[in-house]
Design a protein around this motif. Sequence first.
Motif, PDB file in Angstrom:
ATOM      1  N   UNK A  68       7.036  -8.887   5.699  1.00  0.00           N
ATOM      2  CA  UNK A  68       8.214  -8.361   6.386  1.00  0.00           C
ATOM      3  C   UNK A  68       8.656  -9.322   7.482  1.00  0.00           C
ATOM      4  N   UNK A  69       9.808  -9.019   8.064  1.00  0.00           N
ATOM      5  CA  UNK A  69      10.459  -9.923   9.015  1.00  0.00           C
ATOM      6  C   UNK A  69       9.570 -10.298  10.198  1.00  0.00           C
ATOM      7  N   UNK A  70       8.736  -9.358  10.673  1.00  0.00           N
ATOM      8  CA  UNK A  70       7.907  -9.669  11.848  1.00  0.00           C
ATOM      9  C   UNK A  70       6.601 -10.380  11.493  1.00  0.00           C
ATOM     10  N   UNK A  71       6.452 -10.768  10.219  1.00  0.00           N
ATOM     11  CA  UNK A  71       5.255 -11.486   9.795  1.00  0.00           C
ATOM     12  C   UNK A  71       4.157 -10.602   9.240  1.00  0.00           C
ATOM     13  N   UNK A  72       4.346  -9.290   9.303  1.00  0.00           N
ATOM     14  CA  UNK A  72       3.341  -8.374   8.763  1.00  0.00           C
ATOM     15  C   UNK A  72       3.309  -8.409   7.244  1.00  0.00           C
ATOM     16  N   UNK A  73       2.181  -7.995   6.700  1.00  0.00           N
ATOM     17  CA  UNK A  73       2.024  -7.939   5.256  1.00  0.00           C
ATOM     18  C   UNK A  73       1.600  -6.538   4.851  1.00  0.00           C
ATOM     19  N   UNK A  74       2.150  -6.079   3.737  1.00  0.00           N
ATOM     20  CA  UNK A  74       1.837  -4.761   3.214  1.00  0.00           C
ATOM     21  C   UNK A  74       1.482  -4.869   1.740  1.00  0.00           C
ATOM     22  N   UNK A  75       0.403  -4.186   1.335  1.00  0.00           N
ATOM     23  CA  UNK A  75       0.135  -4.002  -0.084  1.00  0.00           C
ATOM     24  C   UNK A  75       0.908  -2.761  -0.503  1.00  0.00           C
ATOM     25  N   UNK A  76       1.641  -2.863  -1.606  1.00  0.00           N
ATOM     26  CA  UNK A  76       2.401  -1.721  -2.104  1.00  0.00           C
ATOM     27  C   UNK A  76       2.261  -1.617  -3.625  1.00  0.00           C
ATOM     28  N   UNK A  77       2.388  -0.383  -4.099  1.00  0.00           N
ATOM     29  CA  UNK A  77       2.433  -0.128  -5.526  1.00  0.00           C
ATOM     30  C   UNK A  77       3.564   0.863  -5.779  1.00  0.00           C
ATOM     31  N   UNK A  78       4.425   0.515  -6.721  1.00  0.00           N
ATOM     32  CA  UNK A  78       5.512   1.390  -7.139  1.00  0.00           C
ATOM     33  C   UNK A  78       5.201   1.831  -8.570  1.00  0.00           C
ATOM     34  N   UNK A  79       5.106   3.146  -8.783  1.00  0.00           N
ATOM     35  CA  UNK A  79       4.750   3.668 -10.099  1.00  0.00           C
ATOM     36  C   UNK A  79       5.766   4.723 -10.522  1.00  0.00           C
ATOM     37  N   UNK A  80       6.467   4.456 -11.612  1.00  0.00           N
ATOM     38  CA  UNK A  80       7.423   5.443 -12.103  1.00  0.00           C
ATOM     39  C   UNK A  80       7.003   6.046 -13.430  1.00  0.00           C
ATOM     40  N   UNK A  81       5.965   5.497 -14.057  1.00  0.00           N
ATOM     41  CA  UNK A  81       5.480   6.101 -15.300  1.00  0.00           C
ATOM     42  C   UNK A  81       3.978   5.909 -15.438  1.00  0.00           C
ATOM     43  N   UNK A  82       3.391   6.693 -16.311  1.00  0.00           N
ATOM     44  CA  UNK A  82       1.931   6.708 -16.438  1.00  0.00           C
ATOM     45  C   UNK A  82       1.353   5.413 -16.985  1.00  0.00           C
ATOM     46  N   UNK A  83       2.137   4.659 -17.727  1.00  0.00           N
ATOM     47  CA  UNK A  83       1.621   3.414 -18.279  1.00  0.00           C
ATOM     48  C   UNK A  83       1.331   2.376 -17.195  1.00  0.00           C
ATOM     49  N   UNK A  84       1.927   2.544 -16.047  1.00  0.00           N
ATOM     50  CA  UNK A  84       1.818   1.519 -15.027  1.00  0.00           C
ATOM     51  C   UNK A  84       0.577   1.559 -14.160  1.00  0.00           C
TER      52      UNK A  84
END
Length: 127
Positions: A68-84
């Motif tokens: 992100x802009x301030x130099x921070x880091x985030x782990x994220x997961x976006x899941x819209x279906x079960x296969x993912x």
Amino acid sequence: MTIMQKIKNRIDKLVNNKFQITIQPFGAKCDVWMGDFHKNITEIENTYPGAEFGDIKNLKNMAAVLEVADGGKFFVMFLSDKQGLTHEAIHLSWMILSSCGVKLTPENHEIQAYLVDHIIEEVCKNV
């Protein structure tokens, strides 16, 4: 019923949901966005200001490390279906291990297998 069938049944019943999991033994935090996250693009962009998402609007599932802009880091997961879930858990495990300086080899890859199991278990606790 197998564990994978139970997971698939739970994900089939998804509603839009955002929660955070902690991935041990590293203490890594990961934001998980489930359901039709495309309806929340503005909220997602506001949550991670300055992060580059690429073509998120055309993706079904994604795991990423967002800067992100301030130099921070985030782990994220976006899941819209079960296969993912399993697929993205593997990507996420690789990113976490890499960020901790762990280089996977045929001699030490067992840690990734345990980490993938742990990520899936943590996600399922919140579904």
